[in-house]
Design an enzyme around this catalytic site. Structure first.
Site, short mmCIF file in Angstrom:
data_model
loop_
_atom_site.label_atom_id
_atom_site.label_comp_id
_atom_site.label_asym_id
_atom_site.label_seq_id
_atom_site.Cartn_x
_atom_site.Cartn_y
_atom_site.Cartn_z
N SER A 55 -85.36 51.52 -42.36
CA SER A 55 -85.78 50.28 -43.02
C SER A 55 -85.93 50.44 -44.52
O SER A 55 -86.11 49.46 -45.23
CB SER A 55 -87.11 49.80 -42.42
OG SER A 55 -88.12 50.79 -42.63
N HIS A 69 -79.74 48.09 -40.40
CA HIS A 69 -81.18 47.83 -40.29
C HIS A 69 -81.40 46.55 -39.49
O HIS A 69 -81.24 45.45 -40.00
CB HIS A 69 -81.80 47.73 -41.69
CG HIS A 69 -83.25 47.40 -41.66
ND1 HIS A 69 -83.88 46.66 -42.64
CD2 HIS A 69 -84.22 47.71 -40.75
CE1 HIS A 69 -85.16 46.53 -42.35
NE2 HIS A 69 -85.38 47.15 -41.20
N GLU A 113 -79.21 44.06 -41.69
CA GLU A 113 -78.82 44.49 -43.02
C GLU A 113 -77.84 45.65 -42.86
O GLU A 113 -78.18 46.67 -42.27
CB GLU A 113 -80.04 44.98 -43.81
CG GLU A 113 -80.95 43.89 -44.32
CD GLU A 113 -82.05 44.45 -45.22
OE1 GLU A 113 -82.19 43.97 -46.35
OE2 GLU A 113 -82.78 45.37 -44.77
N ASN A 137 -87.27 44.63 -46.96
CA ASN A 137 -88.58 45.24 -47.24
C ASN A 137 -88.94 45.26 -48.71
O ASN A 137 -90.12 45.32 -49.07
CB ASN A 137 -88.63 46.65 -46.64
CG ASN A 137 -88.86 46.59 -45.14
OD1 ASN A 137 -89.65 45.78 -44.66
ND2 ASN A 137 -88.18 47.43 -44.40
#
Length: 283
Positions: A119, A140, A152, A190
């Site tokens: 992540s 991800h 992702e 993130n």
């Protein structure tokens, strides 16, 4: 290249979720974990989720059985010897991930793609320990994997166009929407989400508002499905802290400094839902 057989390394919540969606999409899947108890729990988690889907009439009993028949437990990484792609979903620790990729590089066939579900950790750094950096990429997935539509897809410095296109095509077959992301700390999800959560924690830390009121502002004022502090508990406060540290170290900007209250809660073992206590208390 056409992807037919998949190995997922790591049978935790993310790994088992990835294995489930791959099997549901028609791929033959090996779910791998060195810990046999974790592997059994992962397989049971998939079976339970599929049974719930049958109960709710989202899938037929026949489809459930067909999905389970495409899933095989594995406790040996050498089982990757005839896989077309291996998706790693182990703990967010660079040393552990690099060790897994070094082993996979030796046992997976030369054509196989090696993907990481990290992540926040740099894909280029993971690529560097293999002899096939052009075939290493980030995938991800969002949690919970069977529900969330986004993947992702992160290019390392040496990731080839062919590898990217194969993973993009696989994402479509998994009924996911993929976005192309370059290799920066935290990627997109993130890098945007965690500072928001961190700032929400700061508003509690500084006495601006209560936990409940911060969450209410974001739910009713910003139309978020859940408040950032509820979400932090769901993700795990230790995970939130770790990602903030990756952002802070990787980007060198003080705006990514983890809130002291977040550090205090993690030190106390208040990790959120999984520990029974975080910003909220869970039975």
């Amino acid at each position: 290249m056409e992807i037919k057989k998949v190995m997922v390394v790591g049978a935790g919540q993310m790994g088992s979720g990835i294995a489930q969606v791959c099997a549901q999409s028609g791929y033959d899947v090996l779910l791998n974990d060195m810990n046999k108890d974790a592997l059994e729990k992962g397989m049971n988690r998939i079976e339970k989720l599929l049974s719930r889907s049958v109960e709710k009439e989202r899938m037929t009993a026949e489809d459930k059985e067909a999905t389970m028949s495409r899933l095989t437990p594995s406790s040996d990484l050498s089982d990757a010897k005839d896989c077309d792609i291996v998706i790693e979903a182990v703990i967010e620790d660079m040393n552990i991930k690099q060790s897994v990729f070094q082993q996979l590089d030796k046992v997976a066939p030369p054509h196989a793609i090696l993907a990481s579900n990290t992540s926040s950790l740099p894909i280029t750094e993971i690529c560097a320990v293999t002899n096939r950096p052009e075939k290493v990429i980030g995938m991800h997935f969002m949690n919970p994997v069977p529900v969330m539509k986004l993947v992702e897809v992160i290019r390392g410095l040496q990731t080839s166009d062919e590898t990217y296109k194969a993973v993009e095509e696989m994402s479509k077959k998994l009924n996911k929407t993929s976005v192309e992301v370059n290799d920066f700390p935290g990627f997109v999800a993130n890098r945007v989400l965690m500072p928001m959560i961190n700032e929400a924690i700061y508003t509690v830390y500084e006495g601006v508002a209560s936990v409940e009121d911060v969450d209410t502002v974001m739910k009713l004022g910003m139309n978020h499905p859940m408040g950032p502090l509820t979400l932090a508990d769901f993700i795990g406060l230790d995970t939130c802290l770790y990602i903030m540290e990756v952002l802070h170290e990787g980007l060198g900007d003080s705006k990514y400094r983890p809130c002291p209250l977040l550090r205090k809660y993690v030190s106390a073992g208040w990790l959120g839902r999984k520990s029974g206590r975080g910003f909220y208390t869970y039975e």
